[in-house]
Design a protein around this motif. Structure first.
Motif, short mmCIF file in Angstrom:
data_model
loop_
_atom_site.label_atom_id
_atom_site.label_comp_id
_atom_site.label_asym_id
_atom_site.label_seq_id
_atom_site.Cartn_x
_atom_site.Cartn_y
_atom_site.Cartn_z
N GLU A 62 81.11 45.55 65.24
CA GLU A 62 81.52 46.41 64.07
C GLU A 62 82.60 45.93 63.41
O GLU A 62 83.28 44.93 64.08
N LEU A 63 82.85 45.82 62.32
CA LEU A 63 84.05 45.66 61.37
C LEU A 63 84.77 46.67 61.00
O LEU A 63 84.13 47.52 60.29
N ALA A 64 86.13 46.64 61.12
CA ALA A 64 87.13 47.60 60.43
C ALA A 64 87.95 46.62 59.64
O ALA A 64 88.31 45.44 59.91
N TRP A 65 88.61 47.33 58.66
CA TRP A 65 89.69 46.57 58.03
C TRP A 65 91.08 47.30 57.87
O TRP A 65 91.19 48.43 57.65
N ASN A 66 91.83 46.67 58.46
CA ASN A 66 93.27 47.39 58.76
C ASN A 66 94.21 46.43 58.32
O ASN A 66 94.87 45.54 58.63
N PRO A 67 94.90 46.61 56.90
CA PRO A 67 95.71 45.61 56.20
C PRO A 67 96.98 45.64 56.78
O PRO A 67 97.59 46.74 57.32
N GLU A 68 97.91 44.65 56.69
CA GLU A 68 99.29 44.69 57.17
C GLU A 68 100.01 44.79 56.23
O GLU A 68 99.70 44.67 54.93
N PHE A 69 101.12 45.50 56.50
CA PHE A 69 102.34 45.68 55.61
C PHE A 69 103.60 45.28 55.95
O PHE A 69 104.67 45.84 56.04
N LEU A 70 103.72 44.02 56.80
CA LEU A 70 105.19 43.21 57.05
C LEU A 70 106.00 42.91 56.27
O LEU A 70 105.44 42.51 54.98
N ARG A 71 107.21 43.39 56.43
CA ARG A 71 108.24 42.83 55.62
C ARG A 71 108.64 41.81 56.21
O ARG A 71 109.29 41.84 57.40
N VAL A 108 92.93 52.09 57.93
CA VAL A 108 91.78 51.64 58.76
C VAL A 108 90.59 51.89 57.58
O VAL A 108 90.24 53.12 57.33
N GLY A 109 89.89 50.75 57.30
CA GLY A 109 88.65 51.03 56.52
C GLY A 109 87.54 50.73 57.33
O GLY A 109 87.39 49.86 58.07
N ILE A 110 86.51 51.70 57.32
CA ILE A 110 85.27 51.62 58.10
C ILE A 110 84.21 51.54 57.12
O ILE A 110 84.25 52.01 56.17
N GLY A 111 83.03 50.98 57.67
CA GLY A 111 81.85 51.03 56.68
C GLY A 111 80.60 51.76 57.13
O GLY A 111 80.39 51.46 58.52
N GLY A 112 80.06 52.58 56.65
CA GLY A 112 78.87 53.13 56.79
C GLY A 112 78.80 53.94 58.23
O GLY A 112 79.77 54.32 58.89
N VAL A 113 77.49 54.19 58.53
CA VAL A 113 77.17 54.91 59.82
C VAL A 113 77.63 54.01 60.83
O VAL A 113 77.71 52.90 61.18
N GLY A 114 78.36 54.81 62.21
CA GLY A 114 78.55 54.02 63.28
C GLY A 114 80.11 53.51 63.21
O GLY A 114 80.66 53.19 64.23
#
Length: 449
Positions: free
Chosen positions: A153-162, A178-184
């Motif tokens: 599976e893939l999730a997208w979890n952008p960083e916000f580091l200063r 956290v960005g998730i895609g579709g079913v599952g």
């Protein structure tokens, strides 16, 4: 049993994330294709300056005396595939040479190499800043090329580091997206809630959305901050024309809680490896999507920002009598911001370089950025202290707001310069203190003192 974590790419983002995951109690394996970087990190050394990171790293790197042993580094993709349950991808996305768009080659290479070794169920988590639409494409790549196929599976979890606060921002983030895609995708969400259980327990908001929204969050946030900085710098231009004081202006409008005080300090503008390239990549991607008109204002944001550097050069030329030939210029600052040694797209170094090319004898001093500055601009002069940089100077430019510079004694510094002229490119010095010490004080957007 707690998931085991890998971190792909051990640059600024990856090294910090790997050490922070170990601090949160996980077994972590970091991968980099550069053997020398792996060797350095395995010794508990970091290739950049970031407050607190070296101490955090040494607390967990296996083989170091007194460490927890939870953190190791490797160059082996096979080892990564066998070890990890959650794989964080933290590689760089620089701006393409000669274009606004970002270079996705490092991300694509990392995902391709990782996919080949994923033979069991796993969660891949993208943290790199990428153009919107990338996550869906990379999810398809994983499904197609991983031996485990749909079990990856893939999730997208952008960083916000200063930079300068990266350790704190990783361990105690102000939000987790956290960005998730579709079913599952809920399985990936559940696993990331486990990974981030400690900060969530401390009250950090956990925002779940789709892939495109997660990808847009980082670029939208950076675009907003860049716009705010360029807005107050545009006001500085108006203040100079009208005889106003941009510091008082910023203070007054900052009391409005709809506006706020942060990022309203006028100066030579923003730089570094994120804001400039991110807003340009955002514009390029909007154009590809047919929404370029929505972001045309970012062109002016970028233009205002770059104009501040040229204006600082003009103020310096005016201060030394109209020309730089035979004039000595001290530049205090090389990194793009304090508490960092990062000189990428640094306004301070850009100004120093412009003055040098126009015949000025430029000497630079920075508490941490000197080695990197020398590699980028080897022809500039460098000094080991602020006083040494200012010796014999006809004008002093304050261009990076290090605490060390704010604490300088203008009386003592006045004894070593040729002429007591200072231009405060960050509006961080005390005009009264410098004036009382006999200096002519000038700052962007403020009346001459």
């Amino acid at each position: 049993m707690a998931p085991r974590i890998t971190v792909i790419g051990t640059g600024y983002l990856g090294a910090t994330h790997a050490a922070a995951m170990a601090e949160l109690g996980f077994e972590v394996l970091g991968l980099d294709v550069a053997q020398e970087k792996v060797a350095m990190l395995s010794r508990g050394e970091v290739p950049m300056y970031e407050p607190g990171l070296t101490e955090l790293l040494r607390r967990h790197v296996a083989g170091l005396e007194g460490s927890t042993g939870r953190l190791r580094f490797t160059t082996s993709w096979e080892e990564v595939g066998e070890f990890g349950d959650v794989h964080f991808v933290c590689v760089n996305t620089p701006q393409k040479h000669g274009e606004y768009a970002c270079d996705m080659s490092y991300v694509d290479a990392a995902f391709t190499s990782l996919a080949r070794v994923l033979r069991r169920p796993a969660l891949v988590v993208g943290k790199s800043t990428v153009p919107v639409g990338s996550a869906a494409r990379l999810a398809a790549l994983l499904a197609e090329r991983s031996p485990a196929g749909a079990e990856v599976e893939l999730a997208w979890n952008p960083e916000f580091l200063r930079e300068g606060f990266a350790v704190e921002d990783t361990l105690h983030p102000d939000r987790i997206v956290v960005g998730i895609g579709g079913v599952g995708g809920e399985r990936g969400e559940k696993l990331l809630r486990e990974v981030y259980a400690k900060p969530i327990g401390e009250g950090t908001p956990f925002v779940v959305c789709d892939y495109p929204t997660a990808e847009l969050v980082k670029t939208a946030a950076n675009s907003f901050l860049a716009t705010k900085i360029s807005f107050i710098n545009a006001m500085a231009e108006v203040c100079e024309a009208a005889g106003g004081d941009v510091v008082r202006l910023a203070e007054a409008i900052g009391h409005d809680d709809r506006i706020g005080r942060k990022f309203l300090r006028a100066g030579v503008g923003f730089g570094g490896g994120c804001l400039p390239k991110d807003i340009r990549a955002f514009m390029a991607r909007a154009g590809e999507l047919g929404a370029d008109e929505a972001l045309t204002f970012l062109r002016e944001v970028d233009s205002i920002n770059m104009r501040r550097r040229s204006h600082m050069v003009e103020l310096a030329r005016e201060a030394v009598g109209g020309g730089f030939l035979g004039r000595r210029v001290a530049v205090l600052g090389a990194s793009f911001k304090p508490d960092s040694d990062d000189v990428r797209d640094s306004p301070a170094l850009n100004v120093a370089g412009q003055i040098h090319l126009q015949g000025g004898q430029v000497t630079v001093y920075d508490p941490k950025g000197m080695p990197n500055a020398r590699r980028v601009f080897p022809t500039l002069g460098y000094a080991d202290s602020a006083a040494e940089a200012c010796r014999g100077a006809h004008v002093v430019l304050h261009l990076t707001e290090w605490a060390e510079f704010r604490e300088l004694d203008p009386v003592a510094l006045g004894e070593v310069v040729a002429e007591r002229r200072v231009i405060d490119g960050r509006n961080a010095l005390s005009p009264r203190e410098w004036q009382e010490a006999g200096w002519t004080y000038r700052a962007l957007g403020r009346p001459t003192v």
